[in-house]
Every structure is written in structure tokens, then in C-alpha cells.
Design a protein around this motif. Structure first.
Motif, PDB file in Angstrom:
ATOM      1  N   ARG A   1      59.893  48.559  33.173  1.00  0.00           N
ATOM      2  CA  ARG A   1      60.383  49.179  34.416  1.00  0.00           C
ATOM      3  C   ARG A   1      59.226  49.792  35.201  1.00  0.00           C
ATOM      4  O   ARG A   1      59.096  49.591  36.409  1.00  0.00           O
ATOM      5  CB  ARG A   1      61.414  50.255  34.060  1.00  0.00           C
ATOM      6  N   LEU A   2      58.370  50.506  34.480  1.00  0.00           N
ATOM      7  CA  LEU A   2      57.227  51.129  35.158  1.00  0.00           C
ATOM      8  C   LEU A   2      56.272  50.071  35.706  1.00  0.00           C
ATOM      9  O   LEU A   2      55.730  50.204  36.813  1.00  0.00           O
ATOM     10  CB  LEU A   2      56.487  52.063  34.181  1.00  0.00           C
ATOM     11  N   ARG A   3      56.066  48.986  34.942  1.00  0.00           N
ATOM     12  CA  ARG A   3      55.153  47.936  35.399  1.00  0.00           C
ATOM     13  C   ARG A   3      55.686  47.218  36.626  1.00  0.00           C
ATOM     14  O   ARG A   3      54.902  46.772  37.470  1.00  0.00           O
ATOM     15  CB  ARG A   3      54.887  46.946  34.255  1.00  0.00           C
ATOM     16  N   GLU A   4      57.004  47.128  36.726  1.00  0.00           N
ATOM     17  CA  GLU A   4      57.585  46.521  37.931  1.00  0.00           C
ATOM     18  C   GLU A   4      57.194  47.339  39.161  1.00  0.00           C
ATOM     19  O   GLU A   4      56.831  46.796  40.206  1.00  0.00           O
ATOM     20  CB  GLU A   4      59.103  46.505  37.809  1.00  0.00           C
ATOM     21  N   SER A   5      57.290  48.662  39.018  1.00  0.00           N
ATOM     22  CA  SER A   5      56.912  49.529  40.140  1.00  0.00           C
ATOM     23  C   SER A   5      55.411  49.426  40.424  1.00  0.00           C
ATOM     24  O   SER A   5      54.999  49.386  41.586  1.00  0.00           O
ATOM     25  CB  SER A   5      57.269  50.985  39.850  1.00  0.00           C
ATOM     26  N   ILE A   6      54.621  49.382  39.353  1.00  0.00           N
ATOM     27  CA  ILE A   6      53.168  49.246  39.544  1.00  0.00           C
ATOM     28  C   ILE A   6      52.865  47.952  40.306  1.00  0.00           C
ATOM     29  O   ILE A   6      52.046  47.937  41.241  1.00  0.00           O
ATOM     30  CB  ILE A   6      52.439  49.273  38.175  1.00  0.00           C
ATOM     31  N   ASP A   7      53.540  46.863  39.928  1.00  0.00           N
ATOM     32  CA  ASP A   7      53.304  45.580  40.617  1.00  0.00           C
ATOM     33  C   ASP A   7      53.693  45.677  42.093  1.00  0.00           C
ATOM     34  O   ASP A   7      53.002  45.133  42.968  1.00  0.00           O
ATOM     35  CB  ASP A   7      54.095  44.457  39.935  1.00  0.00           C
ATOM     36  N   ASN A   8      54.797  46.359  42.373  1.00  0.00           N
ATOM     37  CA  ASN A   8      55.212  46.529  43.775  1.00  0.00           C
ATOM     38  C   ASN A   8      54.182  47.346  44.550  1.00  0.00           C
ATOM     39  O   ASN A   8      53.838  47.024  45.691  1.00  0.00           O
ATOM     40  CB  ASN A   8      56.569  47.232  43.853  1.00  0.00           C
ATOM     41  N   ILE A   9      53.707  48.409  43.922  1.00  0.00           N
ATOM     42  CA  ILE A   9      52.716  49.265  44.583  1.00  0.00           C
ATOM     43  C   ILE A   9      51.412  48.484  44.815  1.00  0.00           C
ATOM     44  O   ILE A   9      50.823  48.552  45.899  1.00  0.00           O
ATOM     45  CB  ILE A   9      52.457  50.535  43.743  1.00  0.00           C
ATOM     46  N   ASP A  10      50.980  47.722  43.806  1.00  0.00           N
ATOM     47  CA  ASP A  10      49.753  46.932  43.968  1.00  0.00           C
ATOM     48  C   ASP A  10      49.903  45.926  45.111  1.00  0.00           C
ATOM     49  O   ASP A  10      48.964  45.701  45.887  1.00  0.00           O
ATOM     50  CB  ASP A  10      49.402  46.201  42.668  1.00  0.00           C
ATOM     51  N   ALA A  11      51.088  45.337  45.222  1.00  0.00           N
ATOM     52  CA  ALA A  11      51.326  44.389  46.307  1.00  0.00           C
ATOM     53  C   ALA A  11      51.235  45.109  47.656  1.00  0.00           C
ATOM     54  O   ALA A  11      50.643  44.594  48.614  1.00  0.00           O
ATOM     55  CB  ALA A  11      52.699  43.730  46.148  1.00  0.00           C
ATOM     56  N   ALA A  12      51.808  46.309  47.721  1.00  0.00           N
ATOM     57  CA  ALA A  12      51.764  47.082  48.972  1.00  0.00           C
ATOM     58  C   ALA A  12      50.318  47.423  49.323  1.00  0.00           C
ATOM     59  O   ALA A  12      49.912  47.336  50.494  1.00  0.00           O
ATOM     60  CB  ALA A  12      52.602  48.352  48.837  1.00  0.00           C
ATOM     61  N   VAL A  13      49.532  47.798  48.312  1.00  0.00           N
ATOM     62  CA  VAL A  13      48.123  48.140  48.558  1.00  0.00           C
ATOM     63  C   VAL A  13      47.388  46.929  49.139  1.00  0.00           C
ATOM     64  O   VAL A  13      46.629  47.048  50.117  1.00  0.00           O
ATOM     65  CB  VAL A  13      47.445  48.631  47.255  1.00  0.00           C
ATOM     66  N   VAL A  14      47.636  45.750  48.546  1.00  0.00           N
ATOM     67  CA  VAL A  14      46.965  44.533  49.031  1.00  0.00           C
ATOM     68  C   VAL A  14      47.367  44.251  50.479  1.00  0.00           C
ATOM     69  O   VAL A  14      46.517  43.951  51.325  1.00  0.00           O
ATOM     70  CB  VAL A  14      47.295  43.319  48.121  1.00  0.00           C
ATOM     71  N   HIS A  15      48.655  44.389  50.774  1.00  0.00           N
ATOM     72  CA  HIS A  15      49.104  44.110  52.142  1.00  0.00           C
ATOM     73  C   HIS A  15      48.541  45.131  53.124  1.00  0.00           C
ATOM     74  O   HIS A  15      48.155  44.788  54.242  1.00  0.00           O
ATOM     75  CB  HIS A  15      50.639  44.078  52.202  1.00  0.00           C
ATOM     76  N   MET A  16      48.486  46.388  52.702  1.00  0.00           N
ATOM     77  CA  MET A  16      47.933  47.422  53.600  1.00  0.00           C
ATOM     78  C   MET A  16      46.439  47.194  53.830  1.00  0.00           C
ATOM     79  O   MET A  16      45.942  47.340  54.948  1.00  0.00           O
ATOM     80  CB  MET A  16      48.199  48.813  53.034  1.00  0.00           C
ATOM     81  N   LEU A  17      45.737  46.800  52.766  1.00  0.00           N
ATOM     82  CA  LEU A  17      44.305  46.532  52.933  1.00  0.00           C
ATOM     83  C   LEU A  17      44.097  45.329  53.849  1.00  0.00           C
ATOM     84  O   LEU A  17      43.168  45.326  54.670  1.00  0.00           O
ATOM     85  CB  LEU A  17      43.650  46.268  51.574  1.00  0.00           C
ATOM     86  N   ALA A  18      44.950  44.324  53.701  1.00  0.00           N
ATOM     87  CA  ALA A  18      44.827  43.142  54.568  1.00  0.00           C
ATOM     88  C   ALA A  18      44.985  43.548  56.035  1.00  0.00           C
ATOM     89  O   ALA A  18      44.220  43.102  56.903  1.00  0.00           O
ATOM     90  CB  ALA A  18      45.870  42.096  54.188  1.00  0.00           C
ATOM     91  N   GLU A  19      45.945  44.410  56.307  1.00  0.00           N
ATOM     92  CA  GLU A  19      46.147  44.881  57.688  1.00  0.00           C
ATOM     93  C   GLU A  19      44.953  45.708  58.162  1.00  0.00           C
ATOM     94  O   GLU A  19      44.512  45.605  59.303  1.00  0.00           O
ATOM     95  CB  GLU A  19      47.434  45.718  57.793  1.00  0.00           C
ATOM     96  N   ARG A  20      44.433  46.551  57.266  1.00  0.00           N
ATOM     97  CA  ARG A  20      43.277  47.375  57.629  1.00  0.00           C
ATOM     98  C   ARG A  20      42.089  46.476  57.985  1.00  0.00           C
ATOM     99  O   ARG A  20      41.379  46.709  58.969  1.00  0.00           O
ATOM    100  CB  ARG A  20      42.916  48.314  56.476  1.00  0.00           C
ATOM    101  N   PHE A  21      41.867  45.440  57.156  1.00  0.00           N
ATOM    102  CA  PHE A  21      40.732  44.551  57.428  1.00  0.00           C
ATOM    103  C   PHE A  21      40.942  43.749  58.718  1.00  0.00           C
ATOM    104  O   PHE A  21      39.975  43.422  59.405  1.00  0.00           O
ATOM    105  CB  PHE A  21      40.431  43.640  56.234  1.00  0.00           C
ATOM    106  N   LYS A  22      42.199  43.440  59.046  1.00  0.00           N
ATOM    107  CA  LYS A  22      42.446  42.761  60.330  1.00  0.00           C
ATOM    108  C   LYS A  22      41.961  43.657  61.468  1.00  0.00           C
ATOM    109  O   LYS A  22      41.357  43.195  62.431  1.00  0.00           O
ATOM    110  CB  LYS A  22      43.939  42.471  60.516  1.00  0.00           C
ATOM    111  N   CYS A  23      42.263  44.959  61.381  1.00  0.00           N
ATOM    112  CA  CYS A  23      41.828  45.914  62.417  1.00  0.00           C
ATOM    113  C   CYS A  23      40.313  46.040  62.435  1.00  0.00           C
ATOM    114  O   CYS A  23      39.692  45.998  63.510  1.00  0.00           O
ATOM    115  CB  CYS A  23      42.410  47.302  62.158  1.00  0.00           C
ATOM    116  N   THR A  24      39.725  46.199  61.257  1.00  0.00           N
ATOM    117  CA  THR A  24      38.281  46.437  61.236  1.00  0.00           C
ATOM    118  C   THR A  24      37.518  45.185  61.683  1.00  0.00           C
ATOM    119  O   THR A  24      36.430  45.299  62.253  1.00  0.00           O
ATOM    120  CB  THR A  24      37.786  46.925  59.860  1.00  0.00           C
ATOM    121  N   GLN A  25      38.090  43.995  61.443  1.00  0.00           N
ATOM    122  CA  GLN A  25      37.422  42.787  61.952  1.00  0.00           C
ATOM    123  C   GLN A  25      37.357  42.841  63.483  1.00  0.00           C
ATOM    124  O   GLN A  25      36.339  42.493  64.084  1.00  0.00           O
ATOM    125  CB  GLN A  25      38.165  41.524  61.512  1.00  0.00           C
ATOM    126  N   GLN A  26      38.441  43.305  64.094  1.00  0.00           N
ATOM    127  CA  GLN A  26      38.441  43.413  65.562  1.00  0.00           C
ATOM    128  C   GLN A  26      37.435  44.467  66.023  1.00  0.00           C
ATOM    129  O   GLN A  26      36.754  44.282  67.034  1.00  0.00           O
ATOM    130  CB  GLN A  26      39.850  43.756  66.056  1.00  0.00           C
TER     131      GLN A  26
END
Ligand SMILES: O=C(O)C(=O)C[C@]1(C(=O)O)C=C[C@@H](O)C=C1
Length: 124
Positions: free
Chosen positions: A22-47
Motif C-alpha cells: 500500500r505504501l509503495r503504491e503511494s510512493i510510485d504515485n508520488i514519484d510519477a508526480a515528481v517526474v511530471h512536475m520536473l518535466a513541466e519545469r524543464f519545459k519552462c526553463t528550456q524557454q
């Protein structure tokens, strides 16, 4: 030896396994969110990198970084996250951004270029 994890013939108690899963499921969700947020951040910083290259602005802005570090340290403290860890993480991310900015400026040949959209983690 404790008895808390021996109810399964030498294996791990099924209730412990279930809790871990159960805890690992949440960790996986959080890790996915971190990756998506970083992807968005890098889109901004590329601009930002393209904007800076087009206007001959330096890749790094130490005063902006100082503001970001102070802000993140404060947010981390309020969220009970180690401020030193938050600072290290931000510095790690910014170092990569600066590397991208330098690469964009090199590609632009220091003569200016267009403001591109960039992609997550892309260096163009
Ligand atoms: O805000 C900028 O000027 C950026 O280039 C973005 C950014 C960042 O990743 O937040 C990266 C490098 C600068 O030194 C400061 C901040």
C-alpha cells in the motif's frame, strides 16, 4: 528475534506485506508526480534558456538562485522537510538547467536565436 514478521513460515506477515504494498503504491504515485512536475519545469526553463540566448543574458542568475533557495528552505521547514536537503535538490536541478542554457547559447552561437518551446529534459 521478534515475532512480528514470523507468522508466515519464515516469510513476512501478509499484513506487513499488504501495508508495504500500500505504501509503495503511494510512493510510485508520488514519484510519477515528481517526474511530471520536473518535466513541466524543464519545459519552462528550456524557454528561459532560449530567451536568455536570444538576448545575450547569462545562463546563471545567482541573485535569483539565492531568492529561490531562501524560499524553498522556508517552505521545506514548514513542511517538515530538511531545508538542507531541499537546497541540495534545488541546486542539483538548477545546475542541470544551467548546463542546458549553456548548450542553447552555444548552439545560438552567441548571436541570438529564437525562443523555442523546448521539451522536457531536452537540450534544444
Ligand atoms: O530564472 C532563471 O533565470 C533561470 O534561468 C531558471 C533557473 C531555475 O532553474 O530556476 C536556472 C538558472 C538560474 O541561475 C536561475 C534560475
Amino acid at each position: 528475534m521478534t515475532t512480528s514478521n514470523t507468522g508466515n513460515a519464515g516469510g513476512v506477515d501478509p499484513a506487513v506485506r499488504a501495508e508495504l504494498a500500500r505504501l509503495r503504491e503511494s510512493i510510485d504515485n508520488i514519484d510519477a508526480a515528481v517526474v511530471h512536475m520536473l518535466a513541466e519545469r524543464f519545459k519552462c526553463t528550456q524557454q528561459v534558456g532560449h530567451l536568455k540566448a536570444a538576448h545575450q543574458l547569462p545562463p546563471a542568475d545567482p541573485s535569483r538562485e539565492a531568492q529561490q533557495i531562501a524560499r524553498l528552505r522556508s517552505l521545506a521547514g514548514n513542511a517538515r522537510l530538511d531545508p538542507a536537503f531541499a537546497e541540495k535538490l534545488l541546486n542539483f536541478i538548477i545546475a542541470e538547467v544551467i548546463r542546458h542554457h549553456e548548450s542553447i547559447a552555444d548552439s545560438a552561437g552567441g548571436t541570438g536565436g529564437t525562443v523555442g518551446t523546448g521539451g522536457a529534459g531536452s537540450r534544444e
